[in-house]
Design a protein around this motif. Structure first.
Motif, short mmCIF file in Angstrom:
data_model
loop_
_atom_site.label_atom_id
_atom_site.label_comp_id
_atom_site.label_asym_id
_atom_site.label_seq_id
_atom_site.Cartn_x
_atom_site.Cartn_y
_atom_site.Cartn_z
N VAL A 22 -0.24 -18.63 6.65
CA VAL A 22 0.23 -20.08 7.45
C VAL A 22 -1.00 -21.13 7.08
O VAL A 22 -1.95 -21.05 6.61
N ARG A 23 -0.15 -22.39 6.89
CA ARG A 23 -1.17 -23.51 6.59
C ARG A 23 -0.82 -24.47 7.90
O ARG A 23 0.26 -24.63 8.39
N PHE A 24 -2.04 -24.91 8.37
CA PHE A 24 -2.10 -25.67 9.43
C PHE A 24 -2.89 -27.03 9.37
O PHE A 24 -3.76 -26.89 8.52
N ALA A 25 -2.63 -28.13 10.06
CA ALA A 25 -3.35 -29.38 10.13
C ALA A 25 -4.21 -29.37 11.52
O ALA A 25 -3.81 -28.98 12.76
N ARG A 44 -4.27 -17.51 21.65
CA ARG A 44 -3.45 -17.81 22.78
C ARG A 44 -2.00 -18.26 22.59
O ARG A 44 -1.21 -17.72 23.22
N ALA A 45 -1.64 -19.01 21.45
CA ALA A 45 -0.72 -19.35 21.02
C ALA A 45 0.20 -18.08 20.67
O ALA A 45 1.41 -18.20 20.91
N VAL A 95 8.27 -17.77 13.03
CA VAL A 95 6.66 -17.71 13.28
C VAL A 95 6.20 -19.26 13.29
O VAL A 95 5.56 -19.67 14.35
N ARG A 96 6.57 -20.10 12.21
CA ARG A 96 5.64 -21.23 12.13
C ARG A 96 6.55 -22.08 13.41
O ARG A 96 5.37 -22.73 14.01
N SER A 97 7.75 -22.16 13.87
CA SER A 97 8.20 -22.96 14.70
C SER A 97 7.64 -22.21 16.08
O SER A 97 7.41 -23.18 17.32
N ALA A 98 7.61 -21.08 16.24
CA ALA A 98 7.09 -20.57 17.49
C ALA A 98 5.95 -20.97 18.04
O ALA A 98 5.46 -21.35 18.81
N LEU A 99 5.05 -20.69 16.80
CA LEU A 99 3.61 -21.02 17.22
C LEU A 99 3.35 -22.82 17.37
O LEU A 99 2.56 -23.11 18.29
N LEU A 110 2.13 -26.38 9.70
CA LEU A 110 2.84 -26.96 8.72
C LEU A 110 3.78 -26.16 8.02
O LEU A 110 4.71 -26.60 7.44
N GLU A 111 3.52 -24.90 7.63
CA GLU A 111 4.05 -24.16 6.78
C GLU A 111 3.86 -22.61 6.89
O GLU A 111 2.74 -22.38 7.18
#
Length: 269
Positions: A22-25, A44-45, A95-99, A110-111
């Motif tokens: 996962v990539r996040f900002a 928690r998410a 997974v991306r959208s749920a988190l 993001l991805e």
């Protein structure tokens, strides 16, 4: 050793059958979260989202989430990464959208892709940073940067919980340049402009772009600014705002390969 009662499995936790990368900002005011705060928020998410995360075994099972190269507290980032183990196959976009739906605004997923060898740690050895210097003229920043790049070595000292440590900023600095960011200021939440976090009232703002190898100890944006102070006495009148734009493997062309996909380039040194 824990006792196993008759009829009980030695390892009752379901196995990991899939790993998602996962990539996040980390944006806006949430740049002030520590890595521990970010990790707790993600855990928690995961619970709230219902993603079928796998857990470690033993008396105190933990979700199987692994992290790499966390940005320093106070720095924003467009390229933070973690891997999560799942007990059943799930589409990465699910997974991306749920988190992303249950995380606070500013921690943005993001991805996501299915993790494949090599490991995430083996896919990252450098970072690309954008450092906004409100109140600093680009010409002054360029002169200070030229003085730093002319050095073969530049040691700065950092105070850590374990005492003082010395880092060679010049050895870790692959490339750097200065641009003028005064035409595109943004508010403190990073809603517009060149670099998230630049104060909206900045009349003049140099933007320092730097590609830095991830050494041990890691060279941080504050270390680069400390080096500019040493060589040229450059001290921004207000705190600088650093944003990590990319991470990846540095190739012989000076490009950073995207950790989520072969052949993709995230930044050019």
């Amino acid at each position: 050793m824990a006792r196993v009662r008759p009829g009980e499995a030695a390892n009752p936790a379901p196995p990991t059958v899939q790993r998602i990368r996962v990539r996040f900002a980390k944006r806006g005011r949430l740049r002030f979260l520590s890595h521990r705060d970010v990790a707790r928020s993600v855990e928690r998410a995961v619970r709230r989202s219902g993603v079928p995360v796998s857990h470690s075994h033993g008396f105190s099972p933990h979700p199987r989430i692994s992290w790499i190269g966390a940005a320093p507290t106070g720095s924003a980032s467009e390229a933070e990464y973690f891997e999560i183990g799942l007990t059943r196959p799930v589409e990465p976009e699910t997974v991306r959208s749920a988190l992303d739906a249950v995380l606070p605004v500013g921690l943005d997923i993001l991805e996501a892709v299915v993790a494949t060898p090599p490991s995430l740690a083996d896919r990252i050895d450098a970072s690309s940073w954008s450092i906004a210097l409100p109140g600093v003229a680009p010409a002054a920043a360029r002169a200070a940067l030229d003085a730093l790049l002319a050095r073969e070595t530049l040691i700065v000292e950092r105070v850590t919980p374990n005492g003082r440590r010395q880092v060679d900023v010049r050895a870790a600095l692959v490339s750097a340049s200065v641009s003028d960011g005064s035409t595109g200021p943004v508010d403190d939440d990073g809603n517009s402009g060149v670099t998230p976090g630049v104060a909206a009232s900045s009349a003049e703002c140099a933007i320092l772009g730097a590609v830095v190898r991830q050494t041990t100890p890691a060279v941080r944006p504050d270390d680069v600014l400390g080096a500019l102070d040493v060589v040229a006495g450059l001290k921004p009148p207000v705190p600088a705002k650093a944003t990590r734009m990319a991470q990846g493997l540095l190739d012989d062309r000076g490009a950073l390969a995207d950790p989520l996909g072969p052949g993709r380039v995230t930044a050019q040194a």
